[in-house]
Design a protein around this motif. Structure first.
Motif, PDB file in Angstrom:
ATOM      1  N   CYS A  84       0.853  -1.187   0.000  1.00 23.70           N
ATOM      2  CA  CYS A  84       0.000   0.000   0.000  1.00 23.70           C
ATOM      3  C   CYS A  84       0.890   1.238   0.000  1.00 23.70           C
ATOM      4  N   ASP A  85       0.666   2.122  -0.988  1.00 16.89           N
ATOM      5  CA  ASP A  85       1.481   3.338  -1.081  1.00 16.89           C
ATOM      6  C   ASP A  85       1.186   4.301   0.068  1.00 16.89           C
ATOM      7  N   ARG A  86      -0.044   4.346   0.505  1.00 18.23           N
ATOM      8  CA  ARG A  86      -0.415   5.270   1.583  1.00 18.23           C
ATOM      9  C   ARG A  86       0.175   4.825   2.921  1.00 18.23           C
ATOM     10  N   CYS A  87       0.096   3.511   3.212  1.00 17.89           N
ATOM     11  CA  CYS A  87       0.655   2.974   4.457  1.00 17.89           C
ATOM     12  C   CYS A  87       2.172   2.809   4.364  1.00 17.89           C
ATOM     13  N   ASN A  88       2.689   2.707   3.143  1.00 19.39           N
ATOM     14  CA  ASN A  88       4.099   2.441   2.880  1.00 19.39           C
ATOM     15  C   ASN A  88       4.528   1.128   3.546  1.00 19.39           C
ATOM     16  N   SER A 104     -14.559  -3.320  -4.918  1.00 18.83           N
ATOM     17  CA  SER A 104     -13.203  -2.766  -4.952  1.00 18.83           C
ATOM     18  C   SER A 104     -12.350  -3.467  -3.916  1.00 18.83           C
ATOM     19  N   ARG A 105     -11.058  -3.567  -4.205  1.00 15.94           N
ATOM     20  CA  ARG A 105     -10.109  -4.078  -3.223  1.00 15.94           C
ATOM     21  C   ARG A 105      -9.658  -2.912  -2.361  1.00 15.94           C
ATOM     22  N   VAL A 106      -9.618  -3.115  -1.037  1.00 15.58           N
ATOM     23  CA  VAL A 106      -9.222  -2.045  -0.131  1.00 15.58           C
ATOM     24  C   VAL A 106      -8.136  -2.539   0.822  1.00 15.58           C
ATOM     25  N   CYS A 107      -7.319  -1.602   1.260  1.00 17.35           N
ATOM     26  CA  CYS A 107      -6.282  -1.868   2.251  1.00 17.35           C
ATOM     27  C   CYS A 107      -6.946  -2.079   3.601  1.00 17.35           C
ATOM     28  N   ARG A 108      -6.555  -3.134   4.325  1.00 14.06           N
ATOM     29  CA  ARG A 108      -7.143  -3.414   5.631  1.00 14.06           C
ATOM     30  C   ARG A 108      -6.655  -2.436   6.701  1.00 14.06           C
ATOM     31  N   ARG A 109      -5.531  -1.770   6.457  1.00  8.32           N
ATOM     32  CA  ARG A 109      -4.974  -0.848   7.430  1.00  8.32           C
ATOM     33  C   ARG A 109      -5.618   0.527   7.361  1.00  8.32           C
ATOM     34  N   CYS A 110      -5.661   1.084   6.119  1.00  8.62           N
ATOM     35  CA  CYS A 110      -6.088   2.478   5.978  1.00  8.62           C
ATOM     36  C   CYS A 110      -7.372   2.633   5.163  1.00  8.62           C
ATOM     37  N   SER A 111      -7.958   1.544   4.688  1.00  8.15           N
ATOM     38  CA  SER A 111      -9.193   1.545   3.894  1.00  8.15           C
ATOM     39  C   SER A 111      -9.059   2.268   2.553  1.00  8.15           C
TER      40      SER A 111
END
Length: 117
Positions: A84-88, A104-111
């Protein structure tokens, strides 16, 4: 009694052009772009990672010269995580239904939405 071959269709959340990080093995900690997903084998080919040398015999003269060729080998899909680019960081992926009925696929950390599904 004849046995029929059953093929099990497995759907992975990693797709072509995703940025992934290798979490185990020789290339642990490295990131790269997914070039191919091989779902029947449960493996992915990542750009510039898991490089192996193949000794090839020349065939067709100048069209395919022989020698030692370096190329990317498949890695088990369980050994990589989407980056994830946002969470790095490497993250787990969830599926979220949108208002229009698409998913949609979403990041479990930052949604954050991953990719452009």
């Amino acid at each position: 009694m004849a046995s029929a071959k059953h093929t099990i269709s497995v759907k992975y959340k990693i797709k072509k052009n995703d940025t992934v990080m290798v979490v185990t093995g020789r290339d642990r900690g490295k990131t790269g772009k997914v070039m191919r997903v091989l779902p029947e084998a449960g493996r992915v080919v990542i750009e510039r990672l898991n490089i192996v040398k193949r000794h090839t015999k020349s065939s067709g003269g100048a069209q395919r010269p022989g020698g030692i060729i370096e190329k990317e080998a498949p890695i088990a899909i369980s050994n990589v995580m989407i980056f994830c680019d946002r969470c790095n960081a490497p993250v787990r992926v969830g599926i979220k239904a949108n208002d229009d009925g698409s998913k949609s696929r979403v990041c479990r950390r930052c949604s954050e939405v991953i990719g452009n599904d």
